[in-house]
Design an enzyme around this catalytic site. Structure first.
Site, mmCIF file in Angstrom:
data_model
loop_
_atom_site.group_PDB
_atom_site.id
_atom_site.type_symbol
_atom_site.label_atom_id
_atom_site.label_comp_id
_atom_site.label_asym_id
_atom_site.label_seq_id
_atom_site.Cartn_x
_atom_site.Cartn_y
_atom_site.Cartn_z
ATOM 1 C CE LYS A 48 10.261 0.869 -6.909
ATOM 2 N NZ LYS A 48 10.489 -0.464 -7.493
ATOM 3 C CB CYS A 54 -1.575 -12.123 -10.510
ATOM 4 S SG CYS A 54 -1.941 -11.542 -12.177
ATOM 5 C CD GLU A 105 -0.250 -14.590 -5.206
ATOM 6 O OE1 GLU A 105 0.346 -13.755 -4.491
ATOM 7 O OE2 GLU A 105 -0.692 -14.317 -6.331
ATOM 8 C CD GLU A 114 -5.525 -5.067 -11.781
ATOM 9 O OE1 GLU A 114 -5.714 -6.285 -11.594
ATOM 10 O OE2 GLU A 114 -6.364 -4.332 -12.316
HETATM 11 P P1 NAD Z 1 5.571 -6.469 -4.350
HETATM 12 O O1 NAD Z 1 4.317 -6.023 -3.685
HETATM 13 O O2 NAD Z 1 6.675 -6.950 -3.503
HETATM 14 O O3 NAD Z 1 6.189 -5.285 -5.244
HETATM 15 C C1 NAD Z 1 5.445 -4.648 -6.256
HETATM 16 C C2 NAD Z 1 6.047 -3.278 -6.536
HETATM 17 O O4 NAD Z 1 5.829 -2.445 -5.397
HETATM 18 C C3 NAD Z 1 7.557 -3.285 -6.776
HETATM 19 O O5 NAD Z 1 7.869 -2.356 -7.787
HETATM 20 C C4 NAD Z 1 8.089 -2.802 -5.439
HETATM 21 O O6 NAD Z 1 9.351 -2.200 -5.535
HETATM 22 C C5 NAD Z 1 7.030 -1.787 -5.063
HETATM 23 N N1 NAD Z 1 6.983 -1.411 -3.639
HETATM 24 C C6 NAD Z 1 7.379 -2.122 -2.563
HETATM 25 N N2 NAD Z 1 7.196 -1.402 -1.428
HETATM 26 C C7 NAD Z 1 6.659 -0.230 -1.796
HETATM 27 C C8 NAD Z 1 6.244 0.947 -1.092
HETATM 28 N N3 NAD Z 1 6.344 1.049 0.235
HETATM 29 N N4 NAD Z 1 5.733 1.972 -1.788
HETATM 30 C C9 NAD Z 1 5.599 1.894 -3.134
HETATM 31 N N5 NAD Z 1 5.999 0.825 -3.861
HETATM 32 C C10 NAD Z 1 6.515 -0.226 -3.201
HETATM 33 O O7 NAD Z 1 5.105 -7.573 -5.421
HETATM 34 P P2 NAD Z 1 6.032 -8.540 -6.312
HETATM 35 O O8 NAD Z 1 6.605 -9.570 -5.411
HETATM 36 O O9 NAD Z 1 6.921 -7.716 -7.170
HETATM 37 O O10 NAD Z 1 4.950 -9.205 -7.285
HETATM 38 C C11 NAD Z 1 4.291 -10.400 -7.043
HETATM 39 C C12 NAD Z 1 2.874 -10.153 -6.575
HETATM 40 O O11 NAD Z 1 2.169 -9.370 -7.534
HETATM 41 C C13 NAD Z 1 2.060 -11.418 -6.429
HETATM 42 O O12 NAD Z 1 1.296 -11.345 -5.250
HETATM 43 C C14 NAD Z 1 1.152 -11.404 -7.646
HETATM 44 O O13 NAD Z 1 -0.043 -12.150 -7.527
HETATM 45 C C15 NAD Z 1 0.895 -9.944 -7.787
HETATM 46 N N6 NAD Z 1 0.459 -9.655 -9.148
HETATM 47 C C16 NAD Z 1 -0.834 -9.250 -9.372
HETATM 48 C C17 NAD Z 1 -1.283 -9.024 -10.679
HETATM 49 C C18 NAD Z 1 -2.692 -8.580 -10.969
HETATM 50 O O14 NAD Z 1 -2.936 -8.081 -12.069
HETATM 51 N N7 NAD Z 1 -3.628 -8.721 -10.055
HETATM 52 C C19 NAD Z 1 -0.405 -9.222 -11.756
HETATM 53 C C20 NAD Z 1 0.899 -9.656 -11.477
HETATM 54 C C21 NAD Z 1 1.317 -9.854 -10.168
#
Ligand code: NAD
Length: 481
Positions: free
Chosen positions: A171, A280, A385, A246
């Protein structure tokens, strides 16, 4: 129009609905994708469940061959893929290509490991008996991916899952599905059996939520915001799924007075401003020893001033380097409000702090690389963040102070220390609360090493042979002669 890929077939949503993916550099429509719903997600999960037994019993050697073949086919289409990634995500072409390269490296890393998974034979106190530990794949895995590195972060899930004999439903983030769909198509074309690797598109709260709840999914690998991760844990753990999270980070970088300043300056520049700061593991709080502070700040300001903000499809004249737009309007507004909050609490802007001006920027989400000093520890730029090109720099007088302040965050993803002193290195590696410490090194997630966080940065690890542990269940066997 791009389509979902379910059971080896490119399909529309059962709803017939679609939505547009737009270019953050200029607002142009890049393509449209199906707006999937829970029924679409269920179809993909059912296909992956039906494919599981056969895939799990395919020889590891054969699974590895198919992954290597997938990698070759993706590599053959690399130019086209990088261009799609730049158009949907905003990052410069060079960075998009580097991301595809990282994906390929990761896929081949796990292809190589597929046939090297070992169990154990264990002596037992019972008479004429011995134990064995065999390692079995879990079943259908849901891979939920964010928009900032959509391809590498899909690879960190798909690679170990498939190598270990699991089937997968991907997804992608709603705003970055296109390059991911194309890669899943290519991997299916490379010969993966139908249903082994599927991709569904649509709102996270609908199709993602179905992955969290559906009992046929046994494993969720999630990368995204800490707040979404909390919800993922609540729903998926309640159904006894194996979950890794993550999440967000606020990585500290500590520059000691004996550091190689030129190397540390490059580490800070790339570490913070790669992908317009939307990483991240980006350097988000920079702690510099007071003896070096003024020299370091002015050195960094002149280095970072080389960035030329613009469309990632174009290159600036050397020595300028391209920084793309932020991914969404909301992302830019968040950074702007964090800068305004810091300034209202006494911070000084030493670089940037504004949108670039000019007609060419009007339709994109551009923001200038920004450096702040005199930021108080209770400012949002420190406690939250910062997911954009914003770097606060702090003066510290000792290693203890630097480590205490580095640890004063809810996050604990990465961290770095820049010094030549072995005792300092040892203390930092021991005391910094983070899943990763880079010593005189760029903040970067190598495929060879485990990567992940502590505290609000999540749990579980991606990368490294360690990631396979999250896709294989150890089974204890007792054999009596
Ligand atoms: P997000 O949490 O908004 O979305 C991540 C994913 O989750 C997307 O595919 C989204 O559609 C999905 N999602 C949203 N609601 C959901 C639900 N209810 N059920 C299941 N899936 C759902 O994050 P983002 O804005 O896309 O990404 C940025 C964030 O990701 C930042 O906080 C960043 O630090 C973090 N990040 C962490 C790592 C790591 O390895 N630790 C790596 C990259 C990004």
């Amino acid at each position: 129009m791009a389509k979902m890929l379910i059971n080896g077939e490119s399909v529309d949503s059962v709803t017939g609905q679609t939505y547009e993916v737009r270019n953050p550099a200029n607002g142009d429509v890049v393509d449209a994708v199906p707006k999937g719903n829970a029924d679409d997600a269920r179809a993909a999960i059912d296909a992956a469940a039906a494919a599981f037994d056969s895939w799990a019993h395919t020889s590891a050697e054969e699974r590895a061959k198919l992954l290597f073949k997938s990698s070759e086919l993706v590599n053959a289409n690399r130019k086209e893929l990088a261009e799609v990634l730049t158009r949907e995500q905003g990052k410069p072409l060079l960075e998009a290509d580097t991301e595809i390269e990282h994906f390929l490296h990761g896929l081949e890393f796990y292809a190589g490991l597929a046939s090297k998974v070992r169990g154990a034979q264990v002596p037992l106190p019972a008479k004429n008996a011995y134990g064995m530990v065999i390692r079995k794949p879990l079943g259908v895995c849901g891979a939920i991916v964010p928009w900032n590195f959509p391809i590498t972060l899909m690879g960190t899930k798909v690679g170990p899952a498939l190598a270990a004999g699991n089937t997968v439903v991907v997804k992608p983030a709603s705003t970055t599905p296109l390059c991911s769909i194309r890669i899943i198509e290519l991997m299916n074309q490379a010969g993966l059996p139908k249903g082994v690797l599927n991709i569904i598109t649509g709102p996270g709260g609908v199709v993602g939520e179905e992955l969290l709840k559906n009992p046929k999914i046994r494993r969720i690998a999630f990368t995204g915001e800490s707040s979404t991760g909390k919800h993922v844990a609540e729903v998926a753990c309640a159904d006894f799924k194996r979950v890794t999270l993550e999440l967000g980070g606020s990585d500290p970088m500590i520059v000691c007075d004996d550091a190689d300043v030129q190397k540390a300056l490059s580490g800070a520049m790339v570490g913070r401003f790669w992908n317009a700061g939307q990483a991240c593991l980006a350097v988000k709080r920079l702690y510099v020893f007071e003896t070096l502070f003024d020299e370091f700040v002015s050195g960094l300001v002149s280095k970072v001033a080389r960035y030329d903000v613009g469309d990632g499809m174009t290159k600036p004249e050397k020595p300028k380097i391209r920084m793309g737009p932020l991914h969404t309007a909301a992302q830019r507004e968040e950074i702007e409000s964090q800068v305004a909050d810091a300034v209202s609490r006494g911070a000084r802007v030493v670089l940037g702090g504004s949108r670039p001006e000019g007609q060419q920027y009007e339709k994109g989400f551009y923001y200038n690389p920004t450096i702040l000093v005199d930021v108080p520890d209770d400012a949002r730029a420190v406690t939250e963040e910062t997911f954009g090109p914003l770097l606060p720099i702090f003066k510290v007088s000792s290693l203890d102070e630097a480590i205490d302040r580095a640890n004063g965050s809810i996050y604990g993803l990465g961290s770095s220390i820049w010094t030549k002193n072995i005792d300092t290195i040892d203390t930092a590696v021991d005391r910094i609360q983070a899943g990763n410490v880079w010593v005189n090194s760029l903040h970067y997630g190598y495929d060879e090493l485990p990567f992940g966080g502590v505290k609000a940065s999540g749990f579980g690890r991606e990368h490294g042979p360690e990631a396979l542990d999250y896709y294989l269940e150890p089974k204890g066997v007792v054999i009596t002669r």
